[in-house]
Design an enzyme around this catalytic site. Structure first.
Site, PDB file in Angstrom:
ATOM      1  N   THR A   1       0.888  -1.375   0.024  1.00  0.00           N
ATOM      2  CA  THR A   1      -0.100   0.001   0.030  1.00  0.00           C
ATOM      3  C   THR A   1       0.784   1.256  -0.104  1.00  0.00           C
ATOM      4  OG1 THR A   1      -1.559   1.332   1.359  1.00  0.00           O
ATOM      5  CG2 THR A   1      -0.298  -0.189   2.503  1.00  0.00           C
TER       6      THR A   1
ATOM      7  N   GLU B   1       0.372   3.440   1.660  1.00  0.00           N
ATOM      8  CA  GLU B   1       0.383   3.983   3.110  1.00  0.00           C
ATOM      9  C   GLU B   1       1.673   3.793   3.721  1.00  0.00           C
ATOM     10  OE1 GLU B   1      -1.942   5.515   5.698  1.00  0.00           O
ATOM     11  OE2 GLU B   1      -2.828   6.041   3.880  1.00  0.00           O
TER      12      GLU B   1
ATOM     13  N   TYR C   1      -1.211   0.274  10.830  1.00  0.00           N
ATOM     14  CA  TYR C   1      -1.456  -0.482   9.450  1.00  0.00           C
ATOM     15  C   TYR C   1      -0.338  -0.242   8.361  1.00  0.00           C
ATOM     16  CZ  TYR C   1      -3.285  -0.981   4.868  1.00  0.00           C
ATOM     17  OH  TYR C   1      -3.635  -1.423   3.662  1.00  0.00           O
TER      18      TYR C   1
ATOM     19  N   LYS D   1       1.846  -3.416   7.167  1.00  0.00           N
ATOM     20  CA  LYS D   1       1.949  -3.332   5.740  1.00  0.00           C
ATOM     21  C   LYS D   1       3.606  -3.618   5.247  1.00  0.00           C
ATOM     22  CE  LYS D   1      -1.802  -4.426   3.721  1.00  0.00           C
ATOM     23  NZ  LYS D   1      -2.432  -5.555   3.055  1.00  0.00           N
TER      24      LYS D   1
HETATM   25  P1  NAP Z   1     -11.201  -4.591   3.038  1.00  0.00           P
HETATM   26  O1  NAP Z   1     -12.585  -4.352   1.942  1.00  0.00           O
HETATM   27  O2  NAP Z   1     -11.207  -3.974   4.148  1.00  0.00           O
HETATM   28  O3  NAP Z   1     -11.137  -6.014   2.920  1.00  0.00           O
HETATM   29  C1  NAP Z   1     -10.327  -6.895   3.981  1.00  0.00           C
HETATM   30  C2  NAP Z   1     -10.610  -8.522   3.655  1.00  0.00           C
HETATM   31  O4  NAP Z   1      -9.695  -8.840   4.822  1.00  0.00           O
HETATM   32  C3  NAP Z   1     -12.022  -8.924   4.073  1.00  0.00           C
HETATM   33  O5  NAP Z   1     -12.247  -9.634   3.483  1.00  0.00           O
HETATM   34  C4  NAP Z   1     -11.744  -9.195   5.647  1.00  0.00           C
HETATM   35  O6  NAP Z   1     -12.680 -10.217   5.985  1.00  0.00           O
HETATM   36  C5  NAP Z   1     -10.467 -10.068   5.576  1.00  0.00           C
HETATM   37  N1  NAP Z   1      -9.723 -10.176   6.860  1.00  0.00           N
HETATM   38  C6  NAP Z   1      -9.688  -9.352   7.968  1.00  0.00           C
HETATM   39  N2  NAP Z   1      -9.044 -10.030   8.802  1.00  0.00           N
HETATM   40  C7  NAP Z   1      -8.874 -11.271   8.504  1.00  0.00           C
HETATM   41  C8  NAP Z   1      -8.321 -12.535   8.940  1.00  0.00           C
HETATM   42  N3  NAP Z   1      -7.973 -12.615  10.417  1.00  0.00           N
HETATM   43  N4  NAP Z   1      -8.242 -13.658   8.279  1.00  0.00           N
HETATM   44  C9  NAP Z   1      -8.625 -13.732   7.041  1.00  0.00           C
HETATM   45  N5  NAP Z   1      -9.295 -12.758   6.356  1.00  0.00           N
HETATM   46  C10 NAP Z   1      -9.188 -11.290   6.945  1.00  0.00           C
HETATM   47  O7  NAP Z   1      -9.924  -4.190   1.801  1.00  0.00           O
HETATM   48  P2  NAP Z   1      -9.813  -4.072   0.548  1.00  0.00           P
HETATM   49  O8  NAP Z   1     -10.004  -2.556   0.127  1.00  0.00           O
HETATM   50  O9  NAP Z   1     -10.665  -4.925  -0.425  1.00  0.00           O
HETATM   51  O10 NAP Z   1      -8.232  -4.194   0.100  1.00  0.00           O
HETATM   52  C11 NAP Z   1      -7.841  -5.501  -0.109  1.00  0.00           C
HETATM   53  C12 NAP Z   1      -6.236  -5.261   0.336  1.00  0.00           C
HETATM   54  O11 NAP Z   1      -5.340  -4.308  -0.172  1.00  0.00           O
HETATM   55  C13 NAP Z   1      -5.874  -5.225   1.880  1.00  0.00           C
HETATM   56  O12 NAP Z   1      -4.988  -6.051   2.201  1.00  0.00           O
HETATM   57  C14 NAP Z   1      -5.836  -3.820   1.952  1.00  0.00           C
HETATM   58  O13 NAP Z   1      -4.967  -3.538   3.193  1.00  0.00           O
HETATM   59  C15 NAP Z   1      -4.956  -3.495   0.748  1.00  0.00           C
HETATM   60  N6  NAP Z   1      -5.015  -2.235   0.195  1.00  0.00           N
HETATM   61  C16 NAP Z   1      -6.223  -1.805  -0.140  1.00  0.00           C
HETATM   62  C17 NAP Z   1      -6.187  -0.262  -0.785  1.00  0.00           C
HETATM   63  C18 NAP Z   1      -7.413   0.500  -0.969  1.00  0.00           C
HETATM   64  O14 NAP Z   1      -7.266   1.701  -1.426  1.00  0.00           O
HETATM   65  N7  NAP Z   1      -8.583  -0.428  -0.913  1.00  0.00           N
HETATM   66  C19 NAP Z   1      -5.021   0.399  -1.099  1.00  0.00           C
HETATM   67  C20 NAP Z   1      -3.742  -0.597  -0.891  1.00  0.00           C
HETATM   68  C21 NAP Z   1      -3.780  -1.626  -0.339  1.00  0.00           C
HETATM   69  P3  NAP Z   1     -13.915  -9.894   6.930  1.00  0.00           P
HETATM   70  O15 NAP Z   1     -14.977  -9.478   5.891  1.00  0.00           O
HETATM   71  O16 NAP Z   1     -14.372 -11.211   7.460  1.00  0.00           O
HETATM   72  O17 NAP Z   1     -13.750  -8.868   7.808  1.00  0.00           O
HETATM   73  O1  F7E Z   2      -9.184   7.938   4.719  1.00  0.00           O
HETATM   74  C1  F7E Z   2      -9.685  11.165   6.100  1.00  0.00           C
HETATM   75  C2  F7E Z   2      -8.631  10.133   6.738  1.00  0.00           C
HETATM   76  O2  F7E Z   2     -10.221   5.736   5.711  1.00  0.00           O
HETATM   77  C3  F7E Z   2      -8.810   8.877   3.803  1.00  0.00           C
HETATM   78  C4  F7E Z   2      -7.305   2.014   2.986  1.00  0.00           C
HETATM   79  O3  F7E Z   2      -7.773   1.230   1.795  1.00  0.00           O
HETATM   80  O4  F7E Z   2      -6.310   3.602   1.582  1.00  0.00           O
HETATM   81  C5  F7E Z   2      -7.158   3.555   2.477  1.00  0.00           C
HETATM   82  O5  F7E Z   2      -6.655   4.137   3.642  1.00  0.00           O
HETATM   83  C6  F7E Z   2      -8.483  10.019   4.330  1.00  0.00           C
HETATM   84  C7  F7E Z   2      -7.569  10.000   5.417  1.00  0.00           C
HETATM   85  O6  F7E Z   2      -8.610   5.796   3.571  1.00  0.00           O
HETATM   86  C8  F7E Z   2     -12.677  10.595   7.536  1.00  0.00           C
HETATM   87  O7  F7E Z   2      -8.115  10.823   7.976  1.00  0.00           O
HETATM   88  C9  F7E Z   2     -11.581  12.373   7.037  1.00  0.00           C
HETATM   89  O8  F7E Z   2      -6.884  11.158   5.464  1.00  0.00           O
HETATM   90  O9  F7E Z   2     -10.968   6.745   3.211  1.00  0.00           O
HETATM   91  P1  F7E Z   2      -9.773   6.380   4.310  1.00  0.00           P
HETATM   92  P2  F7E Z   2      -6.812   5.770   3.824  1.00  0.00           P
HETATM   93  O10 F7E Z   2      -6.587   6.124   5.358  1.00  0.00           O
HETATM   94  O11 F7E Z   2      -6.321   6.601   2.843  1.00  0.00           O
HETATM   95  C10 F7E Z   2      -4.994   3.067   1.488  1.00  0.00           C
HETATM   96  C11 F7E Z   2      -4.080   3.074   0.206  1.00  0.00           C
HETATM   97  C12 F7E Z   2      -4.872   1.598   2.158  1.00  0.00           C
HETATM   98  O12 F7E Z   2      -3.952   0.688   2.106  1.00  0.00           O
HETATM   99  C13 F7E Z   2      -5.963   1.316   3.314  1.00  0.00           C
HETATM  100  O13 F7E Z   2      -6.200  -0.015   3.495  1.00  0.00           O
HETATM  101  O14 F7E Z   2      -9.770  10.454   4.649  1.00  0.00           O
HETATM  102  N1  F7E Z   2     -10.958  11.261   6.690  1.00  0.00           N
HETATM  103  N2  F7E Z   2     -12.941  11.983   7.568  1.00  0.00           N
HETATM  104  C14 F7E Z   2     -11.584  10.349   7.089  1.00  0.00           C
HETATM  105  N3  F7E Z   2     -11.655   8.979   6.853  1.00  0.00           N
HETATM  106  C15 F7E Z   2     -12.620   8.162   7.168  1.00  0.00           C
HETATM  107  N4  F7E Z   2     -12.446   6.769   7.067  1.00  0.00           N
HETATM  108  N5  F7E Z   2     -13.509   8.579   7.740  1.00  0.00           N
HETATM  109  C16 F7E Z   2     -13.867   9.795   8.186  1.00  0.00           C
HETATM  110  O15 F7E Z   2     -15.004  10.152   8.582  1.00  0.00           O
END
Ligand code: NAP
Ligand code: F7E
Length: 331
Positions: free
Chosen positions: A128, A130, A156, A160
């Protein structure tokens, strides 16, 4: 006739798990998905939306369950998408974040090594943006690349980074085809409502329909490189089809603030000034914030032939329109 390819996906109930299952199904894969917990509320939804996915009960914190999953699925490709993925939540439960998001990667890699003596399985790790952490002094002008320095700003991000390095270590130590995709934020209609984009589009739809009158958010100034999740899973798949295992950044190359997201989302329902509808609540602020993320996807564009299709206005529109359709059914 060549053998049908089998894929094992952790995180099948998550946003990317759904997009990836649909993509691999289109490509003719036999798909296995890991689901955790004796009463996972998302189980029925996965079964009804993806009847072609075979669910396997396992948990990233339980290595024996991952070994059994490998023995059942006998996959050619493993996509490790499972994680505690919410940055804000990771400050509240850093130990669990470490167990799942960091050590879970090692558990999965070892399960592969123990069950794949021929060393043929290909492994994708969901790294990520992050891991970079924003910050003025750690920011390349044209955006972060695969070579940029890391400086994670949350439990987090730190977890990662462990997953990222242990994946690289297994590639170098055991010659595994193990790669990390360093993905910048990607969103869409499958995004959890706990993330800011979906929280906004869901609220905007409900405000339009008279179901709520405001939304509470944390900081509005942070900037993110926001793309569409459907585009990003295509990049994951392409990484595992290469001749050489390498890490790649997937990003749009643009960055926008939460305020800009609010502008477009409210305009989609005909509201020009969103300020009367938004209240700030410190509960949604983080102990340390990532101020700005911007990725440079040149390597993925050049070597994988990958490019995002959906742009920022297209993403906001797609999400608001989806939530309007979903919420209007509730009236
Ligand atoms: P998500 O919607 O939050 O899905 C996370 C998944 O992980 C869910 O299916 C959850 O299952 C599962 N999980 C949590 N704890 C677990 C455990 N102990 N054992 C097995 N599975 C478990 O995340 P996403 O947005 O699809 O992202 C997919 C991956 O890419 C994640 O690793 C995330 O950190 C990474 N990532 C995401 C983004 C983004 O912008 N979306 C960007 C960069 C990297 P439950 O439903 O049971 O909780
Ligand atoms: O926050 C601000 C918050 O939680 C984005 C994950 O998929 O992308 C995601 O992480 C921004 C941050 O995503 C609220 O403080 C303001 O600055 O939607 P987010 P994230 O933290 O960027 C990365 C690439 C991953 O890898 C992660 O798994 O928005 N913010 N107000 C808020 N964020 C949330 N959630 N809720 C609020 O009310």
């Amino acid at each position: 006739m060549s053998e049908v390819k089998r894929a094992l996906i952790t995180g099948i109930t998550g946003q990317d798990g759904g997009h990836l299952a649909a993509l691999l199904h289109e490509k003719g894969y036999e798909i296995y998905g890991i689901i955790r917990g004796q009463h996972n509320p998302k189980r029925e939804a996965v079964i009804s939306e993806f009847p072609y996915v075979t669910l396997i009960d396992a948990d990233l914190t339980d290595q024996s369950s991952l070994i059994r999953a490998m023995q059942t699925a006998r996959p050619h490709e493993v996509y490790n998408l499972g994680a505690i993925s919410h940055v804000g939540y990771s400050f509240k439960d850093p130990m669990l974040t470490n167990d799942v998001t960091a050590k879970g990667v090692l558990n999965m890699l070892e399960a592969i090594r123990l069950t794949d003596p021929e060393n043929t399985v290909r492994f994708y790790q969901a790294s990520t943006s992050e891991m970079f952490g924003g910050l003025e002094y750690n920011r390349p002008e044209k955006g972060y690349t695969e070579e940029s320095a890391f400086h994670p700003r949350s439990p987090y991000g730190v977890a990662k980074l462990y997953g990222h390095w242990i994946t690289q270590n297994y590639r170098e130590s055991y010659d595994m085809f193990a790669v990390s995709g360093i993905l910048f934020n990607h969103e869409g209609d499958r995004r959890g409502v706990e993330f800011v984009t979906r929280k906004i589009t869901n609220a905007v739809a409900r405000i339009k329909l008279g179901l709520q009158d405001h939304i509470e958010l944390g900081d509005l100034w942070p900037k993110r490189d926001w793309g569409y999740a459907g585009d990003y899973v295509e990049g994951m798949w392409r990484m595992l089809q290469q001749d050489q295992p390498k890490d790649y950044v997937l990003a749009t190359g643009e960055t926008h603030s939460i305020e800009e997201f609010l502008d477009l989302a409210f305009k989609e329902i005909g509201i020009e000034d969103w300020k009367p509808y938004v209240k700030q609540n410190p509960a949604f602020m983080r102990p340390a914030e990532v101020d700005l993320l911007l990725g440079d996807p040149t390597k993925a564009e050049t070597e994988l032939g990958w490019k995002r299709k959906v742009d920022f206005p297209g993403l906001v529109k797609l999400m608001v329109q989806h939530d309007l359709a979903v919420e209007s059914k509730k009236i």
